[in-house]
Design an enzyme around this catalytic site. Structure first.
Site, PDB file in Angstrom:
ATOM      1  N   ASP A 346       0.818  -1.206   0.000  1.00  0.00           N
ATOM      2  CA  ASP A 346       0.000   0.000   0.000  1.00  0.00           C
ATOM      3  C   ASP A 346       0.859   1.266   0.000  1.00  0.00           C
ATOM      4  OD1 ASP A 346      -2.744   1.030   0.267  1.00  0.00           O
ATOM      5  OD2 ASP A 346      -2.054   1.793   2.198  1.00  0.00           O
ATOM      6  N   GLU A 375       1.627  -0.420  -4.921  1.00  0.00           N
ATOM      7  CA  GLU A 375       0.549   0.492  -5.311  1.00  0.00           C
ATOM      8  C   GLU A 375       1.188   1.808  -5.749  1.00  0.00           C
ATOM      9  OE1 GLU A 375      -3.370   2.890  -3.675  1.00  0.00           O
ATOM     10  OE2 GLU A 375      -1.763   2.317  -2.294  1.00  0.00           O
ATOM     11  N   ASP A 442     -10.515   1.527  -4.154  1.00  0.00           N
ATOM     12  CA  ASP A 442     -10.246   2.962  -4.075  1.00  0.00           C
ATOM     13  C   ASP A 442     -10.934   3.792  -5.150  1.00  0.00           C
ATOM     14  OD1 ASP A 442      -8.615   3.211  -1.818  1.00  0.00           O
ATOM     15  OD2 ASP A 442      -6.826   2.600  -2.899  1.00  0.00           O
TER      16      ASP A 442
END
Length: 590
Positions: A346, A375, A442
């Site tokens: 992340d 990410e 997201d």
């Protein structure tokens, strides 16, 4: 035509050594690319030599280069050097009609680098472009199993609590030390395990789970404890059973690592809040002001650095060596104890590079085939050089799909050019391992962006499953989940939905598995691309697949003759309707 008009456009020429323009595919295969203005050159040759050659002048070998890609402004020439030499120098000869020029060392010249003093030759090999040495260990690549994976991404709280069921009930559970964990919809690890027949039945070979560690909120991105499963999701035993069942089925599992930030109830931050400057963990966090306050009001700016605007998520100082060591241990722990197959990482581009080097070393020392996926929403070239990530989440793929399919006036040629630019971002090995997606936890659901037009969603799914890269489908897309706001696109799995598109997804995955492998190339089918129509081909030694789609107005397309139809709607010989799509196969005799 004037002499000025006839001259080569030198300003458009670009070559970058040791980049996506010059990379090793194997110990004895080097790929070299150069960019030129579109339709400007009449030819381009590559000359290469052993840079450690004992002769002076050194002996060069010529390879004609071919156009491997083009976009709105440029053409890209490519050649592969297959050689026993692992230390290479090279230069280009660019041609336009009668005009020609050498290009090396970022300069244009009509002479080669060797300098003659009478009968004596002064060796100029160091002035050419260089690939200093091909080292097997430094060739950026992706674990082989991942290149052929088909990923199903699950947001654990939202998926299932039983077989094809979800409680849809919030609850709170307390850890032994009194900290509270919360759920919103009641999904569990056991629920995921009970639905593996459903997931595997569509053809998926790998699960990617959003965070499963103890966290305060339902999303689990505010981690309380990196060594334990969140009690709202289940137990360590539930997790172990899930991993073992996946592996028994020949499937893989990737888990989410949240190391950029933690919960403000994480032990280290609690110590800082309690002890102030006396805490041994002060160096673990950024921007601390003392005494540290935990603002109850969401509008109050905290006196410490946090993730984005989330006051409950203090940002970890990942440049601190002790932090690096702590999380390197976390990375190795879940690989070693539970045999997970990789990590999705992340907010990866906000984290110190030495952190990732330590993390990678720790994980790969336990399992060299574990995949590390960062990410990174933008161009991730600097993160994909073999010392950080194997892959990244390819949000650029989603953006191009959105701009093409959700647009009021779709432009197939623009989409083709943008896909080409995306494909040329990285070395081929890395491109084939990018995690392509159209949805995630997201972003708004793609079907909502298409205003509920299922035909456009199906076209996006064709792109997702058949383009270069590793496809990742977000849970419930196959059951037509929509949503623009966070609570909507993370809504509960639509188990009650009867009119799903599971069969469509299943057929695309079958086509991918049967006809696309690691050697399958890609190119736009320019002869079909017009107005709203986009088409591309995947080709290897055994067969060629051509896919076409048209979110725009009906129009004529070339006939496909003897090609076999694998998938079709609104397509007939020489014509494609609005909303039409097709996938054709040409067998090469395998």
């Amino acid at each position: 035509m004037s002499i000025k008009e006839e001259r080569m456009d030198r300003a458009a020429v670009l070559h970058i050594p040791l980049s996506q323009y010059a990379f090793a595919k194997s110990e004895h295969t080097l790929v070299i690319r150069i960019r030129a203005k579109k339709e400007d050159l009449s030819g381009c040759d590559l000359y290469y030599a052993d840079r450690a050659c004992r002769k002076t002048p050194i002996e060069f070998y010529r390879i004609p280069m071919h156009v491997c890609a083009e976009d709105a402004c440029f053409q890209y020439y490519e050649a592969e050097i297959h050689s026993v030499y692992n230390r290479i120098c090279y230069y280009f000869k660019l041609m336009k009609g009668q005009e020609w020029i050498y290009y090396y060392g970022d300069r244009f010249t009509e002479t080669l680098a060797d300098f003659y003093l009478g009968d004596q030759v002064v060796d100029g090999r160091s002035e050419y472009y260089q690939y200093p040495i091909i080292l097997k260990e430094e060739i950026p690549d992706v674990p082989e199993w991942f290149k052929t994976a088909v990923v199903y991404n699950i947001f654990p709280d939202s998926f299932a609590s039983g077989k094809k069921s979800l409680e849809n009930r919030a609850e709170e559970k307390r850890l032994e030390d009194g900290r509270t964990c919360r759920s919103r919809l009641g999904g569990t690890l056991r629920g995921i395990r009970e639905n593996l027949d459903y997931i595997q039945g569509m053809g998926f070979t790998c699960l990617y789970l959003n965070p499963v560690f103890s966290g305060g909120e339902y999303h689990k991105y505010d981690v309380l404890d990196y060594y334990h499963i969140d009690p709202c999701l289940g137990t360590e035993a539930d997790f172990q059973e899930l991993v073992e069942e996946l592996h028994r089925r020949g499937m893989k599992i990737i888990i989410d690592g949240v190391f950029n930030h933690c919960s403000w109830e994480f032990f280290a931050f609690e110590d800082v809040a309690a002890k102030g400057r006396a805490s041994r963990y002060c160096k673990w966090f950024y921007g601390l002001e003392f005494p540290v306050r935990k603002p109850e009001n969401a509008d109050e700016v905290p006196n410490y650095t946090c993730f984005a605007y989330e006051r409950r998520m203090p940002k970890l100082n990942t440049a601190e060596r002790e932090v690096q060591m702590y999380f390197a241990d976390v990375g190795a722990y879940w690989i070693q104890k539970y045999h997970v197959d990789g990590w999705r990482l992340d907010v990866a581009n906000e984290i110190d590079r030495n952190f990732w080097r330590s993390f990678r070393s720790a994980v790969k020392s336990v399992d060299p085939d574990a995949v590390l996926i960062g990410e990174v929403w933008e161009n991730a070239e600097t993160w994909l050089r073999g010392d950080a990530f194997d892959s990244t989440m390819n949000y650029e793929f989603r953006r191009i799909c959105r701009d093409y399919l959700a647009a009021g006036s779709p432009d197939g040629r623009s989409a083709a050019c943008q896909f080409e630019q995306m494909r040329l971002r990285y070395p081929t090995n890395i491109v084939n391992g990018q995690l392509n997606l159209i949805d995630s936890h997201d972003v708004p659901r793609f079907l909502s962006l298409c205003r509920g037009d299922l035909g456009k969603w199906k076209m996006a799914c064709i792109l997702l499953m058949l383009m270069p890269g590793v496809p990742s489908l977000f849970y419930g897309d196959e059951r037509k989940i929509q949503g623009i706001l966070e609570n909507e696109y993370r809504k509960g799995m639509a188990w009650e939905e009867k009119e799903d598109v599971c069969d469509f997804v299943r057929e695309l995955i079958r086509i991918r598995k049967e006809y696309i492998d690691g050697s399958t190339g890609y190119h736009p089918v320019w002869g079909m691309i017009r107005s709203g129509v986009f088409a591309f081909a995947r080709e290897n030694a055994g067969c060629e697949i051509t896919a076409v789609m048209n979110p725009g107005e009906a129009c004529a397309i070339p006939e496909m003759g003897e090609w076999r139809v694998l998938l079709e709607k609104g397509c007939r010989e020489g014509w494609i309707d609005q909303g039409g799509y097709a996938v054709w196969l040409r067998d090469k005799g395998r």
